[in-house]
Design a protein around this motif. Structure first.
Motif, PDB file in Angstrom:
ATOM      1  N   THR A  37       0.851  -1.194   0.000  1.00 43.07           N
ATOM      2  CA  THR A  37       0.000   0.000   0.000  1.00 43.07           C
ATOM      3  C   THR A  37       0.883   1.238   0.000  1.00 43.07           C
ATOM      4  O   THR A  37       1.903   1.282   0.682  1.00 43.07           O
ATOM      5  CB  THR A  37      -0.911  -0.003   1.242  1.00 43.07           C
ATOM      6  N   VAL A  38       0.479   2.250  -0.773  1.00 41.85           N
ATOM      7  CA  VAL A  38       1.254   3.482  -0.898  1.00 41.85           C
ATOM      8  C   VAL A  38       0.365   4.674  -0.550  1.00 41.85           C
ATOM      9  O   VAL A  38      -0.763   4.784  -1.045  1.00 41.85           O
ATOM     10  CB  VAL A  38       1.806   3.644  -2.345  1.00 41.85           C
ATOM     11  N   TYR A  39       0.886   5.554   0.303  1.00 34.49           N
ATOM     12  CA  TYR A  39       0.208   6.799   0.664  1.00 34.49           C
ATOM     13  C   TYR A  39       0.341   7.787  -0.495  1.00 34.49           C
ATOM     14  O   TYR A  39       1.410   7.937  -1.072  1.00 34.49           O
ATOM     15  CB  TYR A  39       0.859   7.378   1.935  1.00 34.49           C
ATOM     16  N   ILE A  40      -0.760   8.500  -0.823  1.00 26.51           N
ATOM     17  CA  ILE A  40      -0.728   9.509  -1.886  1.00 26.51           C
ATOM     18  C   ILE A  40      -0.876  10.916  -1.301  1.00 26.51           C
ATOM     19  O   ILE A  40      -0.032  11.768  -1.523  1.00 26.51           O
ATOM     20  CB  ILE A  40      -1.827   9.260  -2.946  1.00 26.51           C
ATOM     21  N   GLU A  41      -1.965  11.164  -0.581  1.00 31.86           N
ATOM     22  CA  GLU A  41      -2.179  12.494  -0.006  1.00 31.86           C
ATOM     23  C   GLU A  41      -3.217  12.420   1.097  1.00 31.86           C
ATOM     24  O   GLU A  41      -3.858  11.383   1.297  1.00 31.86           O
ATOM     25  CB  GLU A  41      -2.611  13.504  -1.072  1.00 31.86           C
ATOM     26  N   SER A  42      -3.395  13.535   1.800  1.00 31.35           N
ATOM     27  CA  SER A  42      -4.382  13.598   2.875  1.00 31.35           C
ATOM     28  C   SER A  42      -4.873  15.025   3.048  1.00 31.35           C
ATOM     29  O   SER A  42      -4.250  15.968   2.558  1.00 31.35           O
ATOM     30  CB  SER A  42      -3.771  13.099   4.187  1.00 31.35           C
ATOM     31  N   PHE A  43      -5.992  15.170   3.754  1.00 27.39           N
ATOM     32  CA  PHE A  43      -6.469  16.489   4.164  1.00 27.39           C
ATOM     33  C   PHE A  43      -7.462  16.327   5.301  1.00 27.39           C
ATOM     34  O   PHE A  43      -7.853  15.211   5.646  1.00 27.39           O
ATOM     35  CB  PHE A  43      -7.062  17.293   3.000  1.00 27.39           C
ATOM     36  N   SER A  44      -7.861  17.445   5.879  1.00 29.46           N
ATOM     37  CA  SER A  44      -8.852  17.434   6.951  1.00 29.46           C
ATOM     38  C   SER A  44      -9.845  18.559   6.713  1.00 29.46           C
ATOM     39  O   SER A  44      -9.561  19.516   5.993  1.00 29.46           O
ATOM     40  CB  SER A  44      -8.173  17.596   8.314  1.00 29.46           C
ATOM     41  N   ILE A  86      -7.131  10.001   4.176  1.00 33.16           N
ATOM     42  CA  ILE A  86      -5.933   9.779   3.372  1.00 33.16           C
ATOM     43  C   ILE A  86      -6.347   9.050   2.102  1.00 33.16           C
ATOM     44  O   ILE A  86      -7.316   8.291   2.095  1.00 33.16           O
ATOM     45  CB  ILE A  86      -4.827   8.981   4.116  1.00 33.16           C
ATOM     46  N   LEU A  87      -5.625   9.321   1.046  1.00 32.35           N
ATOM     47  CA  LEU A  87      -5.810   8.634  -0.223  1.00 32.35           C
ATOM     48  C   LEU A  87      -4.635   7.691  -0.389  1.00 32.35           C
ATOM     49  O   LEU A  87      -3.475   8.102  -0.241  1.00 32.35           O
ATOM     50  CB  LEU A  87      -5.866   9.643  -1.375  1.00 32.35           C
ATOM     51  N   ILE A  88      -4.941   6.422  -0.661  1.00 34.03           N
ATOM     52  CA  ILE A  88      -3.895   5.414  -0.820  1.00 34.03           C
ATOM     53  C   ILE A  88      -4.153   4.611  -2.089  1.00 34.03           C
ATOM     54  O   ILE A  88      -5.269   4.624  -2.620  1.00 34.03           O
ATOM     55  CB  ILE A  88      -3.847   4.434   0.381  1.00 34.03           C
ATOM     56  N   THR A  89      -3.127   3.947  -2.577  1.00 36.35           N
ATOM     57  CA  THR A  89      -3.301   2.900  -3.572  1.00 36.35           C
ATOM     58  C   THR A  89      -2.819   1.617  -2.925  1.00 36.35           C
ATOM     59  O   THR A  89      -1.891   1.629  -2.110  1.00 36.35           O
ATOM     60  CB  THR A  89      -2.509   3.166  -4.869  1.00 36.35           C
ATOM     61  N   SER A  90      -3.461   0.519  -3.297  1.00 35.20           N
ATOM     62  CA  SER A  90      -3.099  -0.744  -2.677  1.00 35.20           C
ATOM     63  C   SER A  90      -3.366  -1.899  -3.625  1.00 35.20           C
ATOM     64  O   SER A  90      -4.322  -1.867  -4.401  1.00 35.20           O
ATOM     65  CB  SER A  90      -3.892  -0.951  -1.382  1.00 35.20           C
ATOM     66  N   GLU A  91      -2.525  -2.897  -3.518  1.00 35.62           N
ATOM     67  CA  GLU A  91      -2.751  -4.145  -4.245  1.00 35.62           C
ATOM     68  C   GLU A  91      -3.737  -5.026  -3.490  1.00 35.62           C
ATOM     69  O   GLU A  91      -4.228  -6.012  -4.038  1.00 35.62           O
ATOM     70  CB  GLU A  91      -1.423  -4.875  -4.450  1.00 35.62           C
ATOM     71  N   GLY A 127     -10.326  -1.643  10.186  1.00 35.07           N
ATOM     72  CA  GLY A 127     -11.441  -1.841  11.095  1.00 35.07           C
ATOM     73  C   GLY A 127     -11.035  -1.977  12.554  1.00 35.07           C
ATOM     74  O   GLY A 127     -11.855  -1.811  13.447  1.00 35.07           O
ATOM     75  N   GLN A 128      -9.759  -2.245  12.782  1.00 39.15           N
ATOM     76  CA  GLN A 128      -9.279  -2.361  14.165  1.00 39.15           C
ATOM     77  C   GLN A 128      -9.171  -1.003  14.852  1.00 39.15           C
ATOM     78  O   GLN A 128      -8.982  -0.923  16.062  1.00 39.15           O
ATOM     79  CB  GLN A 128      -7.935  -3.087  14.197  1.00 39.15           C
ATOM     80  N   TYR A 129      -9.298   0.068  14.091  1.00 37.48           N
ATOM     81  CA  TYR A 129      -9.208   1.422  14.638  1.00 37.48           C
ATOM     82  C   TYR A 129     -10.612   2.028  14.706  1.00 37.48           C
ATOM     83  O   TYR A 129     -11.406   1.901  13.781  1.00 37.48           O
ATOM     84  CB  TYR A 129      -8.292   2.290  13.765  1.00 37.48           C
ATOM     85  N   ASP A 130     -10.914   2.723  15.802  1.00 40.07           N
ATOM     86  CA  ASP A 130     -12.238   3.322  15.993  1.00 40.07           C
ATOM     87  C   ASP A 130     -12.525   4.401  14.950  1.00 40.07           C
ATOM     88  O   ASP A 130     -11.661   5.215  14.638  1.00 40.07           O
ATOM     89  CB  ASP A 130     -12.345   3.966  17.386  1.00 40.07           C
ATOM     90  N   ASN A 131     -13.762   4.425  14.461  1.00 49.40           N
ATOM     91  CA  ASN A 131     -14.254   5.456  13.537  1.00 49.40           C
ATOM     92  C   ASN A 131     -13.448   5.559  12.257  1.00 49.40           C
ATOM     93  O   ASN A 131     -13.351   6.629  11.661  1.00 49.40           O
ATOM     94  CB  ASN A 131     -14.319   6.823  14.226  1.00 49.40           C
ATOM     95  N   CYS A 132     -12.833   4.465  11.833  1.00 50.03           N
ATOM     96  CA  CYS A 132     -11.989   4.447  10.635  1.00 50.03           C
ATOM     97  C   CYS A 132     -12.690   3.612   9.562  1.00 50.03           C
ATOM     98  O   CYS A 132     -13.066   2.470   9.811  1.00 50.03           O
ATOM     99  CB  CYS A 132     -10.643   3.836  11.023  1.00 50.03           C
ATOM    100  N   TYR A 133     -12.860   4.184   8.366  1.00 49.18           N
ATOM    101  CA  TYR A 133     -13.612   3.524   7.305  1.00 49.18           C
ATOM    102  C   TYR A 133     -12.837   3.605   5.995  1.00 49.18           C
ATOM    103  O   TYR A 133     -12.128   4.574   5.740  1.00 49.18           O
ATOM    104  CB  TYR A 133     -14.983   4.191   7.131  1.00 49.18           C
ATOM    105  N   VAL A 159      -9.262   6.412   3.114  1.00 45.88           N
ATOM    106  CA  VAL A 159      -9.405   5.943   4.482  1.00 45.88           C
ATOM    107  C   VAL A 159      -9.814   7.156   5.299  1.00 45.88           C
ATOM    108  O   VAL A 159      -9.089   8.152   5.337  1.00 45.88           O
ATOM    109  CB  VAL A 159      -8.095   5.328   5.020  1.00 45.88           C
ATOM    110  N   GLU A 160     -10.990   7.083   5.913  1.00 46.91           N
ATOM    111  CA  GLU A 160     -11.556   8.210   6.644  1.00 46.91           C
ATOM    112  C   GLU A 160     -11.492   7.961   8.153  1.00 46.91           C
ATOM    113  O   GLU A 160     -11.675   6.836   8.605  1.00 46.91           O
ATOM    114  CB  GLU A 160     -13.029   8.401   6.288  1.00 46.91           C
ATOM    115  N   LEU A 161     -11.287   9.039   8.868  1.00 47.69           N
ATOM    116  CA  LEU A 161     -11.380   8.998  10.327  1.00 47.69           C
ATOM    117  C   LEU A 161     -12.246  10.164  10.765  1.00 47.69           C
ATOM    118  O   LEU A 161     -11.956  11.320  10.435  1.00 47.69           O
ATOM    119  CB  LEU A 161      -9.993   9.096  10.973  1.00 47.69           C
TER     120      LEU A 161
END
Length: 146
Positions: free
Chosen positions: A50-57, A75-80, A91-97, A127-129
């Motif tokens: 998985t590679v991180y691309i960018e993020s914002f709030s 955060i925006l990621i790309t993943s295989e 899902g192991q993290y609260d409020n993370c989708y 990935v949203e928090l």
């Protein structure tokens, strides 16, 4: 100018500036809580391949109806990895989708909220928090929550 007139002028100036200053402080505090959600996301270890691309709030009323502040980090990621595996991992993290992200715009949120990356690469996910905010006072005084 008499001393009384100076005091009245100063008092009037303070009363006129107080709402502006209060609004700036309230919005800044709420933005800081949204930035905290983004920071928490960025500190999570990425899954393999998985590679991180960018993020914002963003702080404001971003989804749903009614009044209330929401504190959003993404955060925006790309993943295989497939979506199901990413959802299990985060899902192991609260409020993370986790959601598939095919365009720069986040359609599910109110307003024109988008990533800077355009076009979005293949196998992109967001990935949203949804963070927690300060006291009710900051929620009620921020115009963006209404």
């Amino acid at each position: 100018m008499s001393k009384t007139k100076k005091i009245l002028t100063a008092t009037a100036a303070i009363l006129l500036l107080l709402p502006v200053v209060l609004n700036i402080v309230v919005m800044s505090v709420n933005d800081a809580y949204a930035a905290r959600a983004e920071k928490e996301l960025k500190q999570l270890p990425l899954p393999e391949n998985t590679v991180y691309i960018e993020s914002f709030s963003k702080a404001g009323k971003l989804s749903g109806n009614g009044n209330g502040m929401q504190y959003y980090g993404v955060i925006l990621i790309t993943s295989e990895l497939p979506l199901e595996q990413l959802r299990e991992y985060y899902g192991q993290y609260d409020n993370c989708y986790v959601y598939e992200q095919n365009t720069s715009r986040i359609e599910e949120l109110h307003g024109s909220i988008r990533f800077n990356t355009d076009p979005v690469p293949c196998n992109a996910y967001r990935v949203e928090l949804w963070g927690k905010g300060p006291s009710w006072l900051f929620t009620e005084l921020d115009i963006r929550g209404h």
